[in-house]
Every structure is written in structure tokens, then in C-alpha cells.
Motif scaffolding. Sequence first.
Motif, PDB file in Angstrom:
ATOM      1  N   PRO A  77       0.362  -1.428   0.420  1.00 52.10           N
ATOM      2  CA  PRO A  77       0.042  -0.015   0.171  1.00 52.10           C
ATOM      3  C   PRO A  77       0.610   1.333  -0.154  1.00 52.10           C
ATOM      4  O   PRO A  77       0.446   2.355  -0.427  1.00 52.10           O
ATOM      5  N   GLN A  78       2.379   1.342  -0.103  1.00 50.26           N
ATOM      6  CA  GLN A  78       3.179   2.064   0.334  1.00 50.26           C
ATOM      7  C   GLN A  78       3.652   2.122  -0.956  1.00 50.26           C
ATOM      8  O   GLN A  78       4.203   3.716  -1.253  1.00 50.26           O
ATOM      9  N   THR A  79       3.376   1.613  -1.551  1.00 44.91           N
ATOM     10  CA  THR A  79       3.852   1.813  -3.519  1.00 44.91           C
ATOM     11  C   THR A  79       2.493   2.210  -4.249  1.00 44.91           C
ATOM     12  O   THR A  79       2.098   2.265  -3.924  1.00 44.91           O
ATOM     13  N   ALA A  80       3.039   4.047  -5.457  1.00 50.29           N
ATOM     14  CA  ALA A  80       2.489   4.127  -6.210  1.00 50.29           C
ATOM     15  C   ALA A  80       2.110   2.957  -7.245  1.00 50.29           C
ATOM     16  O   ALA A  80       3.379   3.182  -7.872  1.00 50.29           O
ATOM     17  N   GLN A 106      -8.497   1.467  -4.824  1.00 50.67           N
ATOM     18  CA  GLN A 106      -7.840   2.695  -3.448  1.00 50.67           C
ATOM     19  C   GLN A 106      -7.257   1.455  -2.593  1.00 50.67           C
ATOM     20  O   GLN A 106      -7.659  -0.194  -2.421  1.00 50.67           O
ATOM     21  N   ASN A 130      -4.229   2.823  -3.787  1.00 52.77           N
ATOM     22  CA  ASN A 130      -3.071   3.255  -4.731  1.00 52.77           C
ATOM     23  C   ASN A 130      -3.169   2.440  -5.763  1.00 52.77           C
ATOM     24  O   ASN A 130      -1.848   2.783  -6.754  1.00 52.77           O
ATOM     25  N   SER A 169      -3.764   3.280  -9.536  1.00 54.36           N
ATOM     26  CA  SER A 169      -3.931   3.880 -10.635  1.00 54.36           C
ATOM     27  C   SER A 169      -3.487   3.761 -12.151  1.00 54.36           C
ATOM     28  O   SER A 169      -3.074   3.109 -12.098  1.00 54.36           O
ATOM     29  N   VAL A 183       3.590  11.784  -6.528  1.00 53.16           N
ATOM     30  CA  VAL A 183       4.441  10.707  -5.796  1.00 53.16           C
ATOM     31  C   VAL A 183       5.284  11.826  -4.982  1.00 53.16           C
ATOM     32  O   VAL A 183       5.677  11.601  -3.533  1.00 53.16           O
ATOM     33  N   LYS A 216      -2.711   9.032  -5.214  1.00 52.15           N
ATOM     34  CA  LYS A 216      -3.620   8.091  -4.702  1.00 52.15           C
ATOM     35  C   LYS A 216      -4.890   7.695  -5.912  1.00 52.15           C
ATOM     36  O   LYS A 216      -4.565   7.632  -7.309  1.00 52.15           O
TER      37      LYS A 216
END
Length: 343
Positions: A120-123, A134, A136, A138, A276, A282
Amino acid sequence: MKSLSSSSVGGIARRGLLKLAAAAAGALLFTGAAQAQAPAKIKVAAIYTVPVEQQWVSRIHLALSAARNRGEIDYTFSENVTNADYERVMRQYAEQGNKLIVGEAFAVEAAARKVAKDYPQTAFLMGSSGKPQQPNFSVFDNYIQEPAYLTGMIAGGMSKTGKIGLVGGYPIPEVNRLMQAFIEGAKEVNPKAEFTVTFIGSWFDPPKAKEAAFAMIDKGADVLYAERFGVSDAAKERGKLAIGNVIDTQPQYPETVVASALWSMEPTIEEALKQVKAGTFKADDFGQYSLMKHKGSSLAPLGTFEQKVPADLIAKVQAKQKAILDGSFTVKVNDKEPKSSAR
């Protein structure tokens, strides 16, 4: 000559050392300040299922390479990754601390979305037919239906037989909408135009695309929509015209490629990196950044065909482009698979 005592020598030596130490400390402080002022680079990784030379992927690779060359990111990538191996490579890049992972989830949707949930901390910014996930994951796409419509107008006006061929990879929404826009543009100029549509079942098989194009030419097509590599080669060999897709291949086919609908991934990548850096990334749909108003897509210059395309046709295309940009005309998004209409 006055001699120096050992204590005097020691004092001079100590003063010299102190000066050297002060200078060294100053240098370290300066270096540290410089390092503190220099923005930290973002670690970015990309995963491609085809070679980076392939049209669609090349635009992503070009945008990320430009960010690397500007000193914004540390960029690494893997190409020719099989669908079966995609999830493993995604996890590997996430474990290595990459802050942004870019890729194509079209054939690996479930696996890609699973990885995103686990990190979840990686885009994640993935080409996808689906919606954002949701918090992360996109999505983006090459929404270049606007210039595709314009190239369709050019094709409709340049065809002498009224028969136009379209060769695509797979009938997925991302390809369908471009072909549909192209067809509508051609019909605006020539309502009686007929279309032959073929999908080769591959994202990168130039020989197969070339053979499909030959078959269309044999049936009377004199303008071909080259959604895949290989089509323009067939048109060149048979003395027909081609319309490019995603990249401008006219330099390689100066007597064949009339125009192209170009895609620029830079606006999409710049927005993702901005988020980022700010810690505001998000789940969102980045497809809008491929529209002409964001400079994410455009109609390639006519170049070698500038004097060959009739002036009245150029005027119609320019007027339509102006209408698209000022919002008075909207190219409809039609994701349905296009069908052949040629008899």
C-alpha cells in the motif's frame, strides 16, 4: 638567521592543522548543504511485456527516460516479461523500494491488483481497461481517439477506391475506441467508405500484421490504418498509403505514411511524479492526460505529404482540430469492437 624553537615549530604546525581542519569542515558543510538542497531522486521501475521499441510501450519508456535525464528519478525497467512472470517482477520491484511502478495490466489485472494491495505504500500506475483501485492503484490509457478521428478524415479524403483497411492487435477497448474514431472520421469525409477490420492476436508480430494488410490490399484497400507494426511495410511494398498510430513513422516511410495520431506519455508521468513527490498519490484515472488539451496526444505534421493532401481536406481537418480543442466538438468514445463493412 634566527632559529625556531621546537615549541614554535609545534605551534605553527598546530595552527596549520587547525586551518586545514577548518577548511575541511567548511568543505563538508558546503557539500552537505549542496546535498541537502538537491532534491532526492524517486526510484521508479517499469515492467513491459513487449520490447521497448513497440509503439505503445516506447511512449512510456520515452517519458520515463526523459524524467531520468532531468535528474528527477532513478529508472530501471524489465521488457519482454511474460504474463506468467509479471506478478513476480512487480513484487521484486516493490521489495526493492521503488516508489512508483509503471506497467501494463491488461492481461494480468487480477495479479497486478493483488500486488498493489500487498504494498500500500507503493504507487502503481498501470495501463488498464479497469477502474482505479484504492488506495494506490491508478490506471491510464492512450486516449488518442481525437487525433485518430483526424487521421480518419485524412484517410477518407485520400482513398481513391473508398476501401480502407484496419489492422489491430486485440479487440480490447483501448484499440477499439481508436479504430472507431478513425472510422467515424473517414465517414465524415466519405460517407460511402467501406472498411475491412482484422485483429492479429498479438501486440508485436510485424510479419503477421503485414500479411493481414496484404490481404486487404488484394481486396481493393488503398489506405491502411497501421495500429500494429508491419502494416506500413505492406503498404510500401504495394504502393499504397498508411496511417500511423501512437508514433510518427513517416521518416521511415516518407512515401507511404500520410499522417499519424501521436501519443505523448509525458503529461501522465509528470503528474504521477508530482503526486508521488508530494505524498498525495492516490488511486485515480490518469487517462485524461492523454487528451489533446493536455498535450498528451496530437496529429503529426503532414511532412512529405503536405503538398500531396488536397488543400480543402487540410482545411477541414484543421477546422475539426480547432473544434476539438475549443470543446465545440467531442470525439465519441466507442469501445465496441469494430466490424468490417466492406462487401
